[in-house]
Design a protein around this motif. Structure first.
Motif, PDB file in Angstrom:
ATOM      1  N   THR A 126       0.844  -1.195   0.000  1.00 48.85           N
ATOM      2  CA  THR A 126       0.000   0.000   0.000  1.00 48.85           C
ATOM      3  C   THR A 126       0.879   1.245   0.000  1.00 48.85           C
ATOM      4  O   THR A 126       2.078   1.178   0.252  1.00 48.85           O
ATOM      5  N   ASN A 127       0.255   2.376  -0.270  1.00 47.40           N
ATOM      6  CA  ASN A 127       0.951   3.653  -0.226  1.00 47.40           C
ATOM      7  C   ASN A 127       0.669   4.367   1.091  1.00 47.40           C
ATOM      8  O   ASN A 127      -0.333   4.103   1.767  1.00 47.40           O
ATOM      9  N   PHE A 167      -8.382  -4.235  -6.682  1.00 46.61           N
ATOM     10  CA  PHE A 167      -8.104  -2.805  -6.530  1.00 46.61           C
ATOM     11  C   PHE A 167      -9.323  -2.065  -5.972  1.00 46.61           C
ATOM     12  O   PHE A 167      -9.182  -1.132  -5.184  1.00 46.61           O
ATOM     13  N   GLU A 168     -10.503  -2.496  -6.401  1.00 45.72           N
ATOM     14  CA  GLU A 168     -11.736  -1.849  -5.938  1.00 45.72           C
ATOM     15  C   GLU A 168     -11.999  -2.098  -4.456  1.00 45.72           C
ATOM     16  O   GLU A 168     -12.664  -1.302  -3.785  1.00 45.72           O
ATOM     17  N   SER A 223      -7.165   2.564  -0.708  1.00 44.60           N
ATOM     18  CA  SER A 223      -5.946   3.229  -1.172  1.00 44.60           C
ATOM     19  C   SER A 223      -5.318   2.406  -2.298  1.00 44.60           C
ATOM     20  O   SER A 223      -5.564   1.201  -2.405  1.00 44.60           O
ATOM     21  N   PRO A 224      -4.518   3.032  -3.154  1.00 44.22           N
ATOM     22  CA  PRO A 224      -3.908   2.314  -4.284  1.00 44.22           C
ATOM     23  C   PRO A 224      -3.041   1.141  -3.810  1.00 44.22           C
ATOM     24  O   PRO A 224      -2.410   1.205  -2.751  1.00 44.22           O
ATOM     25  N   LYS A 255      -0.100  -1.967  -4.927  1.00 41.50           N
ATOM     26  CA  LYS A 255       0.890  -2.536  -5.839  1.00 41.50           C
ATOM     27  C   LYS A 255       0.896  -4.044  -5.585  1.00 41.50           C
ATOM     28  O   LYS A 255       1.048  -4.461  -4.431  1.00 41.50           O
ATOM     29  N   THR A 262       3.524  -0.055 -10.286  1.00 39.66           N
ATOM     30  CA  THR A 262       3.111   1.305  -9.959  1.00 39.66           C
ATOM     31  C   THR A 262       1.736   1.204  -9.312  1.00 39.66           C
ATOM     32  O   THR A 262       1.211   0.110  -9.122  1.00 39.66           O
ATOM     33  N   GLU A 263       1.131   2.330  -8.981  1.00 36.86           N
ATOM     34  CA  GLU A 263      -0.164   2.305  -8.304  1.00 36.86           C
ATOM     35  C   GLU A 263      -1.213   1.557  -9.115  1.00 36.86           C
ATOM     36  O   GLU A 263      -1.368   1.783 -10.320  1.00 36.86           O
ATOM     37  N   ASN A 264      -1.913   0.651  -8.432  1.00 36.17           N
ATOM     38  CA  ASN A 264      -2.981  -0.156  -9.034  1.00 36.17           C
ATOM     39  C   ASN A 264      -2.531  -0.882 -10.306  1.00 36.17           C
ATOM     40  O   ASN A 264      -3.188  -0.845 -11.341  1.00 36.17           O
ATOM     41  N   SER A 265      -1.393  -1.520 -10.179  1.00 29.21           N
ATOM     42  CA  SER A 265      -0.917  -2.381 -11.264  1.00 29.21           C
ATOM     43  C   SER A 265      -0.348  -3.652 -10.651  1.00 29.21           C
ATOM     44  O   SER A 265      -0.032  -3.693  -9.460  1.00 29.21           O
TER      45      SER A 265
END
Length: 414
Positions: free
Chosen positions: A213-214, A265-266, A270-271, A273, A297-300
């Motif tokens: 997470t970020n 992701f949903e 928070s975004p 990885k 990267t975010e949400n990948s």
């Protein structure tokens, strides 16, 4: 262990296959009968759980391409090879005195007949032939055989299609089916079994995943349970913002095929990885997962396989990049340019994706998704070692320097 195979074929093919069951004790066959090859499309959704699918010919195999590619199991088909043609012609030679020139044949590859006749030194006479493919017209094939016999040009039809055989028989015309040799059928089923066993062994390999997470935000246990349950995984917390998942390669691959990634992701506020690594051991899979995490990267999501192939980013723009190479020419290129196998693989994919052999630094920059400076360094290394050359320049704007136009100078289809 018995391998369960779903067999799709005509009534006569299935009846013949039932007599061969005793010679295949390690294979259990479930039978699905069709009247015409295109009927196989409707049969695919009715197939019960099994390890693989075997088609009695290439036509039903081709017709079901879209449906097959959605299945989690391998599929195979019985190839109509020169052995089948030679066996059929030999059978006719023993049972009748019909010359080759009085035969009409429909088949996938007409050149196979020519090869057989050349091999036995029979090149003076050839049968009448019509090529069949997925777009063939049943009426056209029936008319081909029927007209030749009614005009006295042919005495016997040889067909690869059950429906054609039925139509010709109903019209009192002479016809036989192309003979599929027993050895070819058994070989095809054994190959299908091997494909099923290989798929199972691949699916059983270990998969280790990382979710990061970020901003040091935590993922709720409920979210982790939903993600892990979708791939039958267990999970632990590795660091403050890093979580580990333990699953199998097969379950993770199904998640990507069925696009579970968007759902994951949903679930998070928070975004995220997400990275997975495949391997024969937990240590190998963990190392690959850690390496894959550096690409995210975010949400990948990215995956590194046990053969060092980088897959991703998921859910969009999925590419396959080789992080190592055993190809001598590419290894030489990597050594001389000091570029990584990953970058070389990306450049090769870039080349194959274009309709023109010429490109600019900007074109490569956009594809690689790196900075202009990094792109120019890559191009300089290629040009300095004669693996790329400048072929011209373009000026698409009024101010500034013109852009150099490049062309690669090494094989990209390896």
């Amino acid at each position: 262990m018995v391998t369960r195979i779903a067999v799709l074929g005509s009534y006569n093919f299935i009846e013949r296959l039932k007599h061969l069951e005793v010679e295949l004790p390690s294979i259990h066959m479930d039978y699905y009968i069709y009247k015409t090859p295109i009927d196989a499309i409707a049969i695919i959704p009715t197939i019960k759980p099994c390890d693989a699918i075997f088609f009695s010919g290439s036509l039903p195999y081709v017709y079901t391409k879209d449906a097959r590619e959605q299945l989690p199991i391998p599929s195979h088909y019985l190839r109509q090879d020169e052995t089948a043609i030679a066996t059929t012609l030999l059978s006719i030679g023993f049972s009748s005195s019909i010359p080759v020139s009085k035969l009409s044949i429909d088949l996938i590859e007409p050149q196979s007949v020519q090869h057989v006749l050349e091999d036995i030194g029979q090149m003076d006479e050839y049968p009448f032939m019509i090529k069949i493919d997925p777009t063939f017209d049943l009426k056209e094939v029936v008319a081909f055989h029927a007209n030749l016999q009614r005009n006295g040009e042919a005495s016997l039809a040889i067909t690869s299609i059950h429906a054609v055989y039925q139509h010709l028989r109903e019209n009192n015309l002479s016809v036989i089916r192309m003979i599929d040799p027993k050895s070819s059928i058994i070989k095809g089923l054994e190959e299908t079994k091997s494909m099923a066993l290989l798929a199972k062994s691949q699916s059983a390999k270990i998969a280790v995943g990382f979710i990061q997470t970020n901003d040091d935000k935590l993922i709720s246990d409920d979210t982790l349970k939903k993600i892990s349950s979708s791939i039958q995984a267990s999970f632990t917390k590795s660091e403050k913002d890093l979580y580990m998942l333990y699953s199998t390669q097969g379950d993770v691959q199904k998640a990507f095929v069925n696009n579970y990634i968007d759902t994951w992701f949903e679930l998070s506020s928070s975004p995220l990885k997400i990275a997975f690594g495949f391997g024969k051991t937990v240590v190998e899979a963990t190392k690959n997962a850690k390496d894959a995490l550096t690409y995210t990267t975010e949400n990948s999501a990215y995956v590194i396989t046990d053969t060092k192939e980088l897959l991703g980013p998921f859910p969009n723009n999925q590419k396959k990049v080789h992080l190592k190479t055993n190809e001598p020419k590419i290894a030489k290129l990597a050594k001389e340019t000091t570029l990584s196998p990953a970058n070389i693989s990306k450049i090769m994919q870039f080349s194959r994706s274009r309709t023109s052999v010429e490109f600019t630094a900007y074109d490569l920059e956009v594809y690689l998704q790196v900075s202009r400076r990094t792109t120019e360094r890559i191009l300089k290394k290629l040009v300095d070692n004669d693996y790329a050359r400048i072929t011209g320049e373009e000026m698409t704007y009024q101010q500034g320097r013109p852009r150099a136009i490049y062309e690669l100078n090494f094989p990209t289809y390896l």
